[in-house]
Design a protein around this motif. Structure first.
Motif, PDB file in Angstrom:
ATOM      1  N   ALA A 138       0.854  -1.190   0.000  1.00 22.44           N
ATOM      2  CA  ALA A 138       0.000   0.000   0.000  1.00 22.44           C
ATOM      3  C   ALA A 138       0.887   1.236   0.000  1.00 22.44           C
ATOM      4  O   ALA A 138       1.942   1.249   0.647  1.00 22.44           O
ATOM      5  N   VAL A 139       0.476   2.268  -0.721  1.00 25.19           N
ATOM      6  CA  VAL A 139       1.238   3.511  -0.767  1.00 25.19           C
ATOM      7  C   VAL A 139       0.272   4.666  -0.998  1.00 25.19           C
ATOM      8  O   VAL A 139      -0.690   4.550  -1.759  1.00 25.19           O
ATOM      9  N   TRP A 140       0.523   5.759  -0.317  1.00 19.73           N
ATOM     10  CA  TRP A 140      -0.254   6.976  -0.506  1.00 19.73           C
ATOM     11  C   TRP A 140       0.488   7.887  -1.482  1.00 19.73           C
ATOM     12  O   TRP A 140       1.699   8.069  -1.363  1.00 19.73           O
ATOM     13  N   VAL A 141      -0.227   8.443  -2.452  1.00 21.06           N
ATOM     14  CA  VAL A 141       0.385   9.345  -3.426  1.00 21.06           C
ATOM     15  C   VAL A 141      -0.482  10.584  -3.608  1.00 21.06           C
ATOM     16  O   VAL A 141      -1.704  10.540  -3.451  1.00 21.06           O
ATOM     17  N   ARG A 142       0.191  11.669  -3.932  1.00 22.61           N
ATOM     18  CA  ARG A 142      -0.518  12.917  -4.256  1.00 22.61           C
ATOM     19  C   ARG A 142       0.250  13.623  -5.359  1.00 22.61           C
ATOM     20  O   ARG A 142       1.474  13.736  -5.295  1.00 22.61           O
ATOM     21  N   THR A 143      -0.473  14.076  -6.352  1.00 24.92           N
ATOM     22  CA  THR A 143       0.135  14.780  -7.470  1.00 24.92           C
ATOM     23  C   THR A 143      -0.514  16.150  -7.598  1.00 24.92           C
ATOM     24  O   THR A 143      -1.741  16.252  -7.527  1.00 24.92           O
ATOM     25  N   PRO A 144       0.264  17.216  -7.759  1.00 26.74           N
ATOM     26  CA  PRO A 144      -0.350  18.525  -7.986  1.00 26.74           C
ATOM     27  C   PRO A 144      -1.333  18.454  -9.144  1.00 26.74           C
ATOM     28  O   PRO A 144      -1.099  17.750 -10.134  1.00 26.74           O
ATOM     29  N   LYS A 145      -2.435  19.162  -9.026  1.00 25.23           N
ATOM     30  CA  LYS A 145      -3.509  19.068 -10.007  1.00 25.23           C
ATOM     31  C   LYS A 145      -2.991  19.321 -11.414  1.00 25.23           C
ATOM     32  O   LYS A 145      -2.315  20.313 -11.672  1.00 25.23           O
TER      33      LYS A 145
ATOM     34  N   GLN B 262     -10.485   6.813 -11.806  1.00 24.22           N
ATOM     35  CA  GLN B 262      -9.405   6.611 -10.840  1.00 24.22           C
ATOM     36  C   GLN B 262      -8.249   7.581 -11.079  1.00 24.22           C
ATOM     37  O   GLN B 262      -7.139   7.184 -11.426  1.00 24.22           O
ATOM     38  N   PRO B 263      -8.498   8.888 -10.884  1.00 28.59           N
ATOM     39  CA  PRO B 263      -7.415   9.860 -11.091  1.00 28.59           C
ATOM     40  C   PRO B 263      -6.459   9.904  -9.900  1.00 28.59           C
ATOM     41  O   PRO B 263      -6.854   9.645  -8.762  1.00 28.59           O
ATOM     42  N   ILE B 264      -5.205  10.232 -10.168  1.00 24.55           N
ATOM     43  CA  ILE B 264      -4.275  10.551  -9.077  1.00 24.55           C
ATOM     44  C   ILE B 264      -3.616  11.917  -9.305  1.00 24.55           C
ATOM     45  O   ILE B 264      -2.701  12.295  -8.573  1.00 24.55           O
ATOM     46  N   ASN B 265      -4.068  12.656 -10.308  1.00 26.31           N
ATOM     47  CA  ASN B 265      -3.472  13.959 -10.628  1.00 26.31           C
ATOM     48  C   ASN B 265      -4.409  15.111 -10.310  1.00 26.31           C
ATOM     49  O   ASN B 265      -4.432  16.127 -11.002  1.00 26.31           O
ATOM     50  N   ASP B 266      -5.201  14.943  -9.243  1.00 27.16           N
ATOM     51  CA  ASP B 266      -6.202  15.954  -8.900  1.00 27.16           C
ATOM     52  C   ASP B 266      -5.869  16.729  -7.637  1.00 27.16           C
ATOM     53  O   ASP B 266      -6.714  17.458  -7.111  1.00 27.16           O
ATOM     54  N   GLY B 267      -4.643  16.581  -7.120  1.00 23.32           N
ATOM     55  CA  GLY B 267      -4.232  17.338  -5.943  1.00 23.32           C
ATOM     56  C   GLY B 267      -4.643  16.733  -4.614  1.00 23.32           C
ATOM     57  O   GLY B 267      -4.361  17.312  -3.564  1.00 23.32           O
ATOM     58  N   ARG B 268      -5.285  15.557  -4.633  1.00 28.94           N
ATOM     59  CA  ARG B 268      -5.704  14.882  -3.399  1.00 28.94           C
ATOM     60  C   ARG B 268      -4.802  13.690  -3.108  1.00 28.94           C
ATOM     61  O   ARG B 268      -4.181  13.122  -4.011  1.00 28.94           O
ATOM     62  N   TRP B 269      -4.741  13.293  -1.837  1.00 28.03           N
ATOM     63  CA  TRP B 269      -4.051  12.052  -1.486  1.00 28.03           C
ATOM     64  C   TRP B 269      -4.894  10.860  -1.902  1.00 28.03           C
ATOM     65  O   TRP B 269      -6.102  10.839  -1.685  1.00 28.03           O
ATOM     66  N   HIS B 270      -4.235   9.866  -2.494  1.00 26.46           N
ATOM     67  CA  HIS B 270      -4.915   8.638  -2.908  1.00 26.46           C
ATOM     68  C   HIS B 270      -4.146   7.431  -2.381  1.00 26.46           C
ATOM     69  O   HIS B 270      -2.916   7.402  -2.405  1.00 26.46           O
ATOM     70  N   LEU B 271      -4.913   6.439  -1.934  1.00 25.36           N
ATOM     71  CA  LEU B 271      -4.328   5.182  -1.464  1.00 25.36           C
ATOM     72  C   LEU B 271      -4.379   4.164  -2.600  1.00 25.36           C
ATOM     73  O   LEU B 271      -5.456   3.827  -3.100  1.00 25.36           O
ATOM     74  N   LEU B 272      -3.214   3.656  -3.004  1.00 26.27           N
ATOM     75  CA  LEU B 272      -3.098   2.607  -4.008  1.00 26.27           C
ATOM     76  C   LEU B 272      -2.597   1.354  -3.313  1.00 26.27           C
ATOM     77  O   LEU B 272      -1.640   1.415  -2.550  1.00 26.27           O
ATOM     78  N   ALA B 273      -3.228   0.227  -3.581  1.00 23.72           N
ATOM     79  CA  ALA B 273      -2.848  -1.010  -2.897  1.00 23.72           C
ATOM     80  C   ALA B 273      -2.990  -2.200  -3.833  1.00 23.72           C
ATOM     81  O   ALA B 273      -3.862  -2.225  -4.712  1.00 23.72           O
ATOM     82  N   VAL B 274      -2.111  -3.180  -3.619  1.00 26.17           N
ATOM     83  CA  VAL B 274      -2.130  -4.429  -4.369  1.00 26.17           C
ATOM     84  C   VAL B 274      -1.940  -5.569  -3.385  1.00 26.17           C
ATOM     85  O   VAL B 274      -1.071  -5.487  -2.502  1.00 26.17           O
ATOM     86  N   THR B 275      -2.741  -6.617  -3.495  1.00 20.17           N
ATOM     87  CA  THR B 275      -2.545  -7.814  -2.670  1.00 20.17           C
ATOM     88  C   THR B 275      -2.243  -8.997  -3.587  1.00 20.17           C
ATOM     89  O   THR B 275      -2.790  -9.103  -4.687  1.00 20.17           O
ATOM     90  N   TYR B 276      -1.382  -9.888  -3.106  1.00 20.69           N
ATOM     91  CA  TYR B 276      -0.905 -11.017  -3.913  1.00 20.69           C
ATOM     92  C   TYR B 276      -1.141 -12.323  -3.169  1.00 20.69           C
ATOM     93  O   TYR B 276      -0.783 -12.456  -2.000  1.00 20.69           O
TER      94      TYR B 276
ATOM     95  N   ASN C 218      13.151   9.050 -14.857  1.00 24.67           N
ATOM     96  CA  ASN C 218      11.811   8.482 -14.822  1.00 24.67           C
ATOM     97  C   ASN C 218      11.160   8.583 -13.450  1.00 24.67           C
ATOM     98  O   ASN C 218      10.276   7.800 -13.121  1.00 24.67           O
ATOM     99  N   ALA C 219      11.592   9.545 -12.656  1.00 33.62           N
ATOM    100  CA  ALA C 219      11.060   9.675 -11.300  1.00 33.62           C
ATOM    101  C   ALA C 219       9.590  10.102 -11.331  1.00 33.62           C
ATOM    102  O   ALA C 219       9.122  10.761 -12.261  1.00 33.62           O
ATOM    103  N   PHE C 220       8.888   9.709 -10.287  1.00 28.13           N
ATOM    104  CA  PHE C 220       7.473  10.053 -10.112  1.00 28.13           C
ATOM    105  C   PHE C 220       7.333  11.544  -9.867  1.00 28.13           C
ATOM    106  O   PHE C 220       7.989  12.102  -8.991  1.00 28.13           O
ATOM    107  N   ASN C 221       6.440  12.212 -10.612  1.00 28.59           N
ATOM    108  CA  ASN C 221       6.177  13.634 -10.417  1.00 28.59           C
ATOM    109  C   ASN C 221       5.037  13.805  -9.418  1.00 28.59           C
ATOM    110  O   ASN C 221       3.893  14.071  -9.772  1.00 28.59           O
ATOM    111  N   GLY C 222       5.346  13.602  -8.159  1.00 32.10           N
ATOM    112  CA  GLY C 222       4.326  13.721  -7.132  1.00 32.10           C
ATOM    113  C   GLY C 222       4.914  13.545  -5.747  1.00 32.10           C
ATOM    114  O   GLY C 222       6.133  13.606  -5.565  1.00 32.10           O
ATOM    115  N   GLN C 223       4.058  13.330  -4.782  1.00 31.93           N
ATOM    116  CA  GLN C 223       4.457  13.164  -3.385  1.00 31.93           C
ATOM    117  C   GLN C 223       4.035  11.795  -2.889  1.00 31.93           C
ATOM    118  O   GLN C 223       3.023  11.242  -3.355  1.00 31.93           O
TER     119      GLN C 223
END
Length: 510
Positions: A82-89, A144-158, A202-207
């Protein structure tokens, strides 16, 4: 003052969480940290304390590599990320697909998971096997946007034992993928936060904040609680105590619906499903369009193979594996707090060519024998494996839909000889379904094939082009208290129908 972050090992109750390893950037973690962050920019308004900034506003955007053995998934049969990400709008990501957290290393042939930020403003996730083959979940930015300026939780289970992965966006299970068509997933590569390699290229442009690796497969309820720990007003959607009916569709969408356009076609497929009110849908010939169609509807996607997928408005609580993934997909679906249904979506072989057999005046016995070389043999094995697993017996309502690529013995009777070149044929696939206790939902309501032919093949061709129309798409049912209320084929769209098969819809009373 030198800033650092702390790799924290927490032991939470085993039944709910298992063991979790986290990377956070809050003040408490930094105080006891071991890795310097003096080059990096931290922002104050993280999910918990401060967060790592890798936007264009940060001078240093070098991804972080977690080289502690605690952050490797090598050999694990179960894990969750699980990881939280935020990208400026409106922030644009690299066109190559920027990675947020990864354990995939093609050069080392050490497969694993990847979570990334897509150029379209959404995210993606998937798995790469030890030979470098990948399977990706690629949703839309509309849902499922992540570029809207909000924190989003992304998760994967295996789940390595069952060969399944679940994908979560903001606490909701949006997709399940069958990984059995991939090779080995050793997961020996190192996990990076913020990029797929060690450069800023190729770094992620976000937080990023609160990256966590669990040694168990988190439940959907647990993932939602992670999300609700930050968005405290979030509420888990509640199922009704009981449902009286279910709207089920089977739909071969013809090369992913793409024959009428890679964007327009899948959208038309979604229009047909939405307008019909179908709540559970078996897609055939999915071919990459599953995420688009599921996101248009707001449904969960279960991708079992490139061919077969299941869309559900309700939670998919279990999946089952029968026969070959290209031919059969199956799932247990929770339609209310007190009711589950079992559902099988299938595709049977397109040969023998029935039309050609009729033109060649092949005998009925030879036609039936030919069915046992492909379609009938496939279906017999599917039903055997499903029965052995207890999936098609007992008190749970069970439904089977799909493209059988052949007609029914209920349709090729004396009264319809003139429609079938004078043939009456006891087609074995429909007989196999009857012997297994299933009922043809359309023929139950409309027993006369002369007045209600329901010829699902093919709305894409004129009589001159096709020369032969017949019913090859079915919805069968069995189980106590299940009755079809309405059944029909759908072969029209407001602009243009996107498939060479009509969709079949049946509404069942439960």
């Amino acid at each position: 003052m030198k800033k650092t972050f702390f790799l924290m090992l927490l032991s939470l109750p085993a039944l709910a969480w298992g063991q979790v390893r986290t990377v956070g950037f809050d003040a408490a973690a930094q105080k006891n940290g071991a890795i310097p962050l003096d080059r990096y920019t931290l922002v104050a308004d993280g999910v918990q304390g401060e967060a790592l900034d890798l936007t264009a506003a940060a001078a240093c955007r070098v991804p972080l590599e977690l080289d502690s053995l605690a952050f490797m998934v090598k050999g694990r049969k179960y894990y969750s990320v699980a990881v939280w990400v935020r990208t400026p709008k409106g922030q644009v990501q690299g066109g190559s697909g920027t990675v947020i957290a990864t354990n995939a290393d093609k050069a080392a042939k050490a497969g694993g998971f990847t979570i990334g930020a897509a150029a379209n403003g959404s995210w993606y996730a998937g798995f790469t096997d030890n030979a470098g083959n990948s399977l990706w979940y690629e949703p839309t930015a509309a849902r499922q946007p992540i570029n809207d300026g909000r924190w989003h939780l992304l998760a994967v289970t295996y789940d390595g034992n069952r060969g399944k992965a679940r994908f979560y966006y903001d606490g909701k299970n949006v997709a399940i993928y069958n990984l059995r068509e991939l090779g080995g997933l050793s997961g020996a590569g190192k996990i990076r936060i913020g990029g797929g390699d060690g450069t800023e290229w190729n770094a992620f442009n976000g937080q990023i904040d609160e990256f966590a690796l669990y040694d168990t497969q988190l439940t959907p309820e647990t993932v939602f609680r992670l999300y609700a720990s930050y968005y405290t007003r979030a509420r888990l959607e509640q199922l009704p105590e009981r449902r009286d009916n279910l709207r089920l569709m089977g739909f071969n969408i013809w090369h992913g619906g793409n024959e009428t356009g890679s964007e327009a076609g899948p959208k038309r497929v979604a229009d047909i499903i939405r307008d019909s009110g179908a709540e559970v849908v078996g897609l055939i010939e999915t071919y990459g369009s599953g995420p688009k169609i599921a996101d248009e509807l707001g449904y969960c996607l279960y991708l079992h193979s490139s061919n077969l997928s299941i869309l559900s408005r309700f939670p998919i609580v279990e999946t089952a594996d029968f026969f070959r993934p290209f031919n059969c997909s199956a799932a247990k679906i929770q339609v209310s707090k007190t009711q589950t249904v079992n559902y099988i979506n299938l595709w049977l072989h397109y040969l023998p060519d029935t039309r050609q057999q009729l033109l060649d005046k092949v005998s009925v016995d030879s036609i039936v024998a030919g069915e046992w070389t492909t379609r009938a043999a496939e279906l017999e094995q599917i039903l055997k494996e499903a029965d052995d697993a207890g999936f098609i017996g007992g008190s749970v309502p069970t439904f089977v839909s799909g493209d059988f690529n052949i007609d029914s013995h209920l349709d090729w009777i004396e009264s319809t000889r003139d429609e079938h070149e004078g043939y009456v044929v006891p087609w074995p696939t429909s007989q196999l379904m009857e012997r297994a206790g299933f009922t043809d939902s359309y023929r139950k309501l409309y027993p006369d094939p002369k007045t209600h032919p329901c010829k699902t093949w093919s709305p894409a061709y004129t009589p001159e082009e096709n020369g032969f129309y017949y019913r090859i798409d079915f919805i069968f049912y069995k189980g106590p208290g299940v009755k079809p209320r309405e059944s029909r084929m759908i072969d029209t769209h407001g602009v243009r129908f996107p498939s060479d098969h009509a969709a079949m819809l049946t509404v069942f009373d439960l």
